[in-house]
Design a protein around this motif. Sequence first.
Motif, PDB file in Angstrom:
ATOM      1  N   THR A   1      12.428  -6.917 -10.215  1.00 17.87           N
ATOM      2  CA  THR A   1      13.049  -7.341  -8.810  1.00 17.87           C
ATOM      3  C   THR A   1      14.382  -8.282  -9.060  1.00 17.87           C
ATOM      4  OG1 THR A   1      11.966  -9.610  -9.109  1.00 17.87           O
ATOM      5  CG2 THR A   1      10.765  -7.883  -7.864  1.00 17.87           C
ATOM      6  N   CYS A   2      15.021  -8.365  -7.854  1.00 17.26           N
ATOM      7  CA  CYS A   2      16.503  -9.014  -7.959  1.00 17.26           C
ATOM      8  C   CYS A   2      16.143  -9.876  -6.800  1.00 17.26           C
ATOM      9  CB  CYS A   2      17.359  -7.957  -7.446  1.00 17.26           C
ATOM     10  SG  CYS A   2      19.245  -8.652  -7.431  1.00 17.26           S
ATOM     11  N   GLU A   3      16.631 -11.231  -7.137  1.00 21.57           N
ATOM     12  CA  GLU A   3      16.675 -12.389  -6.097  1.00 21.57           C
ATOM     13  C   GLU A   3      18.114 -12.937  -6.104  1.00 21.57           C
ATOM     14  OE1 GLU A   3      14.569 -12.575  -9.092  1.00 21.57           O
ATOM     15  OE2 GLU A   3      13.015 -11.621  -8.107  1.00 21.57           O
TER      16      GLU A   3
ATOM     17  N   PRO B   1      16.560   0.125  -7.962  1.00 21.31           N
ATOM     18  CA  PRO B   1      15.307  -0.354  -8.915  1.00 21.31           C
ATOM     19  C   PRO B   1      15.857  -0.530 -10.243  1.00 21.31           C
ATOM     20  CG  PRO B   1      14.889   1.761  -8.369  1.00 21.31           C
ATOM     21  CD  PRO B   1      16.021   1.518  -7.644  1.00 21.31           C
TER      22      PRO B   1
ATOM     23  N   ALA C   1      16.981  -4.406 -11.530  1.00 28.03           N
ATOM     24  CA  ALA C   1      17.198  -4.049 -10.064  1.00 28.03           C
ATOM     25  C   ALA C   1      18.360  -4.732  -9.502  1.00 28.03           C
ATOM     26  CB  ALA C   1      15.825  -4.471  -9.357  1.00 28.03           C
TER      27      ALA C   1
ATOM     28  N   ASP D   1      19.376  -4.239  -6.154  1.00 26.39           N
ATOM     29  CA  ASP D   1      18.737  -4.644  -4.583  1.00 26.39           C
ATOM     30  C   ASP D   1      17.562  -3.877  -4.415  1.00 26.39           C
ATOM     31  OD1 ASP D   1      19.686  -2.190  -4.193  1.00 26.39           O
ATOM     32  OD2 ASP D   1      21.768  -2.912  -3.889  1.00 26.39           O
ATOM     33  N   ALA D   2      17.172  -3.939  -3.134  1.00 27.04           N
ATOM     34  CA  ALA D   2      16.205  -3.007  -2.885  1.00 27.04           C
ATOM     35  C   ALA D   2      16.173  -1.548  -2.984  1.00 27.04           C
ATOM     36  CB  ALA D   2      15.647  -3.422  -1.357  1.00 27.04           C
TER      37      ALA D   2
ATOM     38  N   THR E   1      17.534 -11.761 -11.931  1.00 27.25           N
ATOM     39  CA  THR E   1      16.548 -10.839 -12.028  1.00 27.25           C
ATOM     40  C   THR E   1      15.435 -11.071 -12.727  1.00 27.25           C
ATOM     41  OG1 THR E   1      17.573  -9.761 -13.967  1.00 27.25           O
ATOM     42  CG2 THR E   1      18.364  -9.036 -11.508  1.00 27.25           C
ATOM     43  N   THR E   2      14.343 -10.287 -12.429  1.00 25.78           N
ATOM     44  CA  THR E   2      13.141 -10.192 -13.409  1.00 25.78           C
ATOM     45  C   THR E   2      13.056  -8.587 -13.618  1.00 25.78           C
ATOM     46  OG1 THR E   2      12.320 -12.272 -12.554  1.00 25.78           O
ATOM     47  CG2 THR E   2      10.661 -10.927 -13.818  1.00 25.78           C
ATOM     48  N   THR E   3      12.811  -8.515 -14.846  1.00 29.16           N
ATOM     49  CA  THR E   3      12.395  -6.870 -15.250  1.00 29.16           C
ATOM     50  C   THR E   3      11.253  -6.923 -16.239  1.00 29.16           C
ATOM     51  OG1 THR E   3      14.941  -6.507 -15.001  1.00 29.16           O
ATOM     52  CG2 THR E   3      13.559  -4.842 -16.211  1.00 29.16           C
TER      53      THR E   3
ATOM     54  N   SER F   1       9.981  -2.089 -14.475  1.00 31.72           N
ATOM     55  CA  SER F   1      10.018  -2.323 -12.758  1.00 31.72           C
ATOM     56  C   SER F   1      10.783  -3.597 -12.899  1.00 31.72           C
ATOM     57  CB  SER F   1       8.543  -2.378 -12.564  1.00 31.72           C
ATOM     58  OG  SER F   1       7.737  -3.362 -13.400  1.00 31.72           O
TER      59      SER F   1
END
Length: 168
Positions: A101-103, A82, A76, A78-79, A107-109, A99
Amino acid sequence: NVVLKAAQTWPLEIDAAHSGSVTLQTTPEGLTLKLTTKDPTIAPLDRWDLFFDFRPFDQRYGLYERGVFQAQIFPAKDAKTPASWVPGTGPVHPSLTVSGTCETDGTTTTVQLSWAEVKKLTGKPPSSFGFAVTLNSHDGKAKEDVVQKYLFSDIMADGLNNGWANIQ
């Protein structure tokens, strides 16, 4: 050989600011991978290359055939962007669920590959499989090379299986 009785995690370090880890586990439903990056800038060329070889063990070497495939996993950004994947090398690709997220620091995928999808390639669930990973890191600067870090593979992995890990 890697015996996967519980989830296993492998680190991939590029430099002090860029690294990743791969966690692989089997479940009754299939394979689950957690791909984590430490990266202050998520750029379009950042990705994970996952390599799988579900052919019988004694045939698991050389060029890609049915049962061997590469999946390019994009974290990802950003929001609004994805995590996603596209097929890489290989004549046939199973469906994957991705799926993530980006911090601010990476990232975590999560990637899921069901045994039902594997059976479409091989006709039966595997007793073992070949596996390799490449982490591609890029900060988006012009004329900057993509830096690659390999796990159980090398630069040739997108063209042939030359000794990927045997996962049991």
